[in-house]
Design a protein around this motif. Structure first.
Motif, mmCIF file in Angstrom:
data_model
loop_
_atom_site.group_PDB
_atom_site.id
_atom_site.type_symbol
_atom_site.label_atom_id
_atom_site.label_comp_id
_atom_site.label_asym_id
_atom_site.label_seq_id
_atom_site.Cartn_x
_atom_site.Cartn_y
_atom_site.Cartn_z
ATOM 1 N N ASP A 43 0.888 -1.114 -0.082
ATOM 2 C CA ASP A 43 0.356 0.309 0.175
ATOM 3 C C ASP A 43 1.244 1.351 0.091
ATOM 4 O O ASP A 43 0.066 2.678 -0.043
ATOM 5 N N TRP A 44 2.562 1.533 -0.583
ATOM 6 C CA TRP A 44 3.034 2.380 -0.065
ATOM 7 C C TRP A 44 3.410 2.643 -1.550
ATOM 8 O O TRP A 44 3.200 4.234 -2.323
ATOM 9 N N VAL A 45 3.407 1.647 -2.587
ATOM 10 C CA VAL A 45 4.010 1.969 -3.923
ATOM 11 C C VAL A 45 3.135 2.769 -4.644
ATOM 12 O O VAL A 45 1.944 2.725 -4.167
ATOM 13 N N ARG A 46 3.576 3.245 -5.398
ATOM 14 C CA ARG A 46 2.340 3.424 -6.767
ATOM 15 C C ARG A 46 2.602 3.086 -7.768
ATOM 16 O O ARG A 46 3.158 3.213 -8.656
ATOM 17 N N PHE A 47 1.123 3.507 -8.432
ATOM 18 C CA PHE A 47 1.103 2.797 -9.478
ATOM 19 C C PHE A 47 1.223 3.761 -10.436
ATOM 20 O O PHE A 47 0.889 5.067 -10.166
ATOM 21 N N SER A 48 1.930 3.756 -11.693
ATOM 22 C CA SER A 48 2.040 4.358 -12.819
ATOM 23 C C SER A 48 1.324 4.624 -13.416
ATOM 24 O O SER A 48 0.426 4.341 -14.381
ATOM 25 N N THR A 49 0.769 6.358 -13.541
ATOM 26 C CA THR A 49 -0.574 6.252 -14.447
ATOM 27 C C THR A 49 -0.035 6.643 -15.811
ATOM 28 O O THR A 49 -1.179 7.618 -16.719
ATOM 29 N N LEU A 50 2.053 6.348 -16.026
ATOM 30 C CA LEU A 50 1.738 6.544 -17.584
ATOM 31 C C LEU A 50 1.451 5.362 -17.861
ATOM 32 O O LEU A 50 2.766 5.160 -19.334
ATOM 33 N N ASN A 51 1.241 4.221 -17.450
ATOM 34 C CA ASN A 51 1.028 2.530 -18.095
ATOM 35 C C ASN A 51 0.286 2.650 -19.370
ATOM 36 O O ASN A 51 -0.532 2.812 -19.489
#
Length: 437
Positions: A43-51
């Motif tokens: 729950d710390w990592v961030r998903f890439s919005t450039l995925n």
């Protein structure tokens, strides 16, 4: 990449990197291919919005919510991250992925930037996060990931994602639409150099061009819907767009316009692409218009769309379908009308009856399918008319070739003159029978 790191997140990750062991990441562009591998909270990592694997879905989300900077204004913020998480968990196969993670755990490390943004492993990390937050599964509490250097550039990241994308273990995560969108992005960034695109995608130039050309057709259909339809809505229609783009590539503008219009309206209505194949002809529009007019409900629909006031979308439709195409008016109007309305929208017909757009699309599907069947039967009839002449022409060619080969054959020791004469007599008999028919 933003040159200014989120220092608090970067410091958190840097502290873990100092004690981390390194592993080989062959797809990393730089000569130093060993990168630190760490465990960080899911729950710390961030998903890439450039995925790029979710580009089409993001386009749909921004338009649906009317927030066009949803994924760009604050990529690491709550709104963007929650929207990206929702996209990931709604993708096909996500439950199967969770079941696999529950049974076997994480098999391959993800890849994160120096501030903990996922470059690869977004779906797996979403699966782990879901298992941890919803089921409190201990093995899903952390995600294992390679950590990129803090000076990694945007170009390096795109190259890395592309390299991972073409690998067998990762390729299945891409829909054809998202792969085509990535190809388009690289094509523009490489100054329209197809060889460069093919090299980066590890595909042949003709393959990347084919994907690009399919996407251009999809762009047109989405654009004429005026925001009602989205690229992600047509992930399941790859074959239709592939056959359309191939057929119209070298065709005259009138045939291209006719076939494109029929394929667009057929795709909207859910016609099987195998049926649409029979309408890859110059007069495709006429076949479909005839079936539309013969259906009582659709005949009234033609009246409704004819009375619709012209708007700016008409100019776009002329560009797409061709202003000078053979009799395009009725089909163009129906296509525009249906594309710009949601399936649950209600249409009032001239006789006062009301009907949902979804029902109209069902009727259109039946009409286009019937038109395809009629076109198929006509094509068979046309073949039947010329079949005897075609076969005789082929037979004549073979007889001529036999005469050319005869002297050499007779010079061989195994030649059978009696058999040859018998066959000649049989040919004469067959020819005589044809003349007497």
């Amino acid at each position: 990449m933003n040159p200014v790191l989120d220092q608090e997140r970067a410091n958190f990750l840097a502290a873990r990197v100092t004690t981390a062991s390194k592993q080989l990441l062959p797809q990393w562009m730089r000569p130093e291919k060993e990168l630190p591998v760490v465990n960080v909270p899911t729950d710390w990592v961030r998903f890439s919005t450039l995925n790029h694997r979710t580009r089409a879905e993001q386009m749909k989300e921004t338009k649906t919510k009317g927030v066009y900077d949803l994924f760009s204004a604050d990529p690491l913020g709550t709104a963007a991250q929650q929207a990206q998480f929702s996209i990931l968990v709604s993708q096909e196969g996500f439950e199967d992925l969770k079941n696999d993670l529950r049974a076997r755990g994480q098999q391959e490390p993800a890849v994160v930037t120096a501030e903990g943004v996922l470059i690869n492993g977004n779906r797996r990390s979403a699966g782990l996060r879901s298992l941890w937050l919803k089921e409190n599964l201990p093995s899903a509490r952390y995600v294992r990931a390679y950590v990129l250097p803090s000076d990694a550039t945007a170009d390096e990241v795109i190259d890395l994602e592309t390299e991972l994308q073409v690998a067998k273990d990762y390729r299945e995560d891409y829909s054809w639409v998202n792969e085509a969108l990535l190809i388009e992005e690289i094509f523009i960034a490489s100054k329209k150099d197809w060889d460069r695109v093919a090299q980066r995608m590890r595909l042949k130039p003709e393959k990347v061009r084919a994907q690009y050309e399919k996407l251009q057709q999809l762009h047109q259909l989405v654009a004429l819907s005026n925001g009602t339809r989205y690229h992600a809505d047509f992930v399941g229609n790859e074959s239709a767009f592939e056959e359309l783009s191939k057929h119209i590539k070298d065709k005259a503008s009138d045939e291209a316009a006719s076939v494109r219009g029929v394929y667009f309206i057929g795709t909207l209505a859910g016609v099987n692409y195998r049926d649409l194949r029979h309408l890859r002809r110059k007069d495709a529009t006429s076949f479909v218009k005839g079936e539309l007019a013969s259906d009582p409900t659709l005949a009234q629909l033609l009246t409704v769309v004819a009375s619709e006031p012209a708007d700016s979308s008409d100019d776009f439709l002329d560009d797409v379908l061709g202003a000078d195409a053979e009799e395009p008016e009725d089909l163009t109007a129906v296509l525009s009308f249906l594309a710009q309305r949601t399936p649950d929208e209600i249409v009032t017909l001239p006789d006062g009856a009301t009907v949902p757009v979804e029902d109209l699309l069902n009727s259109v599907r039946s009409a286009v399918t019937a038109a395809a069947k009629e076109a198929s039967e006509e094509a068979k009839d046309a073949q039947a008319v010329i079949a005897p002449i075609v076969r005789l022409s082929e037979a004549l060619d073979e007889i001529t070739r036999a005469g050319t080969a005869l002297p050499k054959a007779r010079a061989q020791s195994g030649w059978d003159e009696d058999k040859f004469k018998k066959l000649v007599e049989e040919v004469k008999t067959a020819t005589g029978n044809l003349e007497s028919m």
